[in-house]
Design a protein around this motif. Structure first.
Motif, short mmCIF file in Angstrom:
data_model
loop_
_atom_site.label_atom_id
_atom_site.label_comp_id
_atom_site.label_asym_id
_atom_site.label_seq_id
_atom_site.Cartn_x
_atom_site.Cartn_y
_atom_site.Cartn_z
N GLY A 69 0.73 -1.29 0.44
CA GLY A 69 0.19 0.26 -0.35
C GLY A 69 0.77 1.10 0.24
O GLY A 69 2.14 1.54 0.72
N MET A 70 0.00 2.11 -0.07
CA MET A 70 0.82 3.22 -0.92
C MET A 70 0.05 5.03 -0.23
O MET A 70 -1.06 4.53 -0.67
CB MET A 70 1.56 3.83 -2.15
N ALA A 71 0.74 6.30 0.26
CA ALA A 71 -0.01 7.09 0.42
C ALA A 71 0.91 8.88 0.13
O ALA A 71 1.58 8.56 0.82
CB ALA A 71 -0.79 6.91 1.50
N THR A 72 0.43 9.86 -0.13
CA THR A 72 1.56 10.41 -0.52
C THR A 72 0.83 11.72 -0.05
O THR A 72 -0.53 12.04 -1.08
CB THR A 72 1.75 11.11 -2.00
N SER A 73 1.11 12.55 0.99
CA SER A 73 0.28 13.85 0.82
C SER A 73 1.63 14.62 1.33
O SER A 73 2.31 14.55 1.16
CB SER A 73 -0.16 13.66 1.95
N TYR A 74 0.43 15.90 1.82
CA TYR A 74 1.96 17.53 1.06
C TYR A 74 1.12 18.70 1.74
O TYR A 74 -0.03 18.61 1.44
CB TYR A 74 2.55 17.02 0.47
N ARG A 75 1.89 19.65 2.41
CA ARG A 75 1.69 20.42 3.13
C ARG A 75 1.73 21.78 2.09
O ARG A 75 2.90 21.81 1.72
CB ARG A 75 1.86 20.87 4.17
#
Ligand SMILES: CC(C)(COP(=O)(O)OP(=O)(O)OC[C@H]1O[C@@H](n2cnc3c(N)ncnc32)[C@H](O)[C@@H]1OP(=O)(O)O)[C@@H](O)C(=O)NCCC(=O)NCCS
Length: 285
Positions: A69-75
């Motif tokens: 599984g993978m998740a990419t997020s950013y501010r």
């Protein structure tokens, strides 16, 4: 997630979205397709960018078989965005996705707003609702463009990096935060159109397939002008993606161009209303 994980993360997301598209395909919709080689390159480049700007926002789940599984997020300023989120088909619904989302969301602690473009996956929308997101249905306009309907478009020019300050201001008015370093990535991958007159300003990116990828403007008149310019320069088989109910002006253009309307997925928001006039991007929001 590290930079070394990116090719494997790409495979998981490709498999996850291909399986989702096959499972949720509309009868009159196009045949689901695996990601093309050029699109794979764009995806990996964008994901490396997120790992570099936001290492704390990018996560993988692994077991003895490797990544599952993978998740990419950013501010960006006070806004947290989820770019991509997927679990390997066959391993979904087993409790892998929820902790991945929690890890990504911990990166957004301290942000007052959050934004993501959700698929129609039953598990995904459940996770987002539980995480406090409001779901706004997304519309799509597709079909063969009627070029005779395109009006004369003026006051639109090619954009450059010297427009970024203006563009970040438009982003802030629309979604509360500039795209910041994402503009550099987008300009290096996509074509940028800018309209900047005494009565309004706005910008639009056209993606590697020539379709609208992102649009922000200070008023509907400027937004409409940019959308027509994007359609005029785009392919005959046109697509306008990610239209929310707050952006009915897109339907005015799309129907005039004789495109067909359908619905898919949601713009999920926390602490903010659907931006307008604005057409968000799936990952760079
Ligand atoms: C969305 C996704 C990442 C979630 O990961 P997952 O490992 O499947 O999720 P989990 O097993 O942690 O389950 C999440 C929730 O969905 C529920 N769920 C599991 N199977 C379900 C099903 N068939 N229908 C509805 N809900 C289901 C779980 O019970 C859990 O809710 P709960 O905690 O209230 O019980 C994964 O399903 C996926 O990759 N989907 C395809 C790609 C996609 O749509 N990605 C999101 C793009 S925005």
């Amino acid at each position: 997630m590290t930079l070394a994980d990116v090719p494997e993360a790409e495979r998981i997301s490709d498999e996850g979205f291909f399986e989702l598209d096959s499972r949720t395909r509309r009868l009159d919709g196009p045949e689901p397709q695996r990601r093309s080689d050029p699109h794979r390159e764009v995806w990996m480049r964008r994901t490396r960018h997120f790992v570099e700007t936001d290492p704390g926002g990018c996560w993988v789940a692994e077991d003895e078989t490797g990544l599952v599984g993978m998740a990419t997020s950013y501010r960006r300023e006070t806004l947290w965005c989820l770019a991509t989120y997927a679990v390997l088909p066959g391993r979904q619904g087993q409790g892998i996705g929820k902790p991945l989302m929690a890890a990504a969301m911990s990166h957004g602690r301290g942000c007052t707003r959050a934004m993501l473009s959700a698929s129609s996956d039953t598990r995904a929308v459940r996770v987002y609702h539980q995480a406090g997101f409001q779901l706004h249905p997304q519309m799509y306009l597709t079909g063969t463009l009627d070029r005779s309907a395109i009006p004369t478009v003026d006051k639109v020019r090619e954009g450059t990096a010297s427009d970024f300050e203006l563009m970040d201001s438009l982003d802030r008015a629309a979604r509360g935060a500039g795209h910041g370093p994402d503009h550099e990535l987008m300009l290096s991958t996509w074509r940028l159109l800018v309209s900047d007159t005494s009565t309004g300003s706005g910008y639009a990116y056209l993606n590697e397939r020539g379709s609208l990828a992102l649009l922000a403007a200070s008023n509907r008149r400027t937004a409409t002008r940019l959308l027509w310019a994007a359609l005029a320069d785009g392919p005959d088989e046109a697509t306008i993606s990610h239209v929310t109910g707050a952006n009915q002006w897109v339907l005015d253009v799309g129907f005039a161009a004789r495109l067909a309307l359908h619905q898919e997925g949601y713009l999920a928001l926390r602490g903010m209303k659907p931006p307008s006039p604005y057409v968000h991007n799936g990952a760079l929001l």
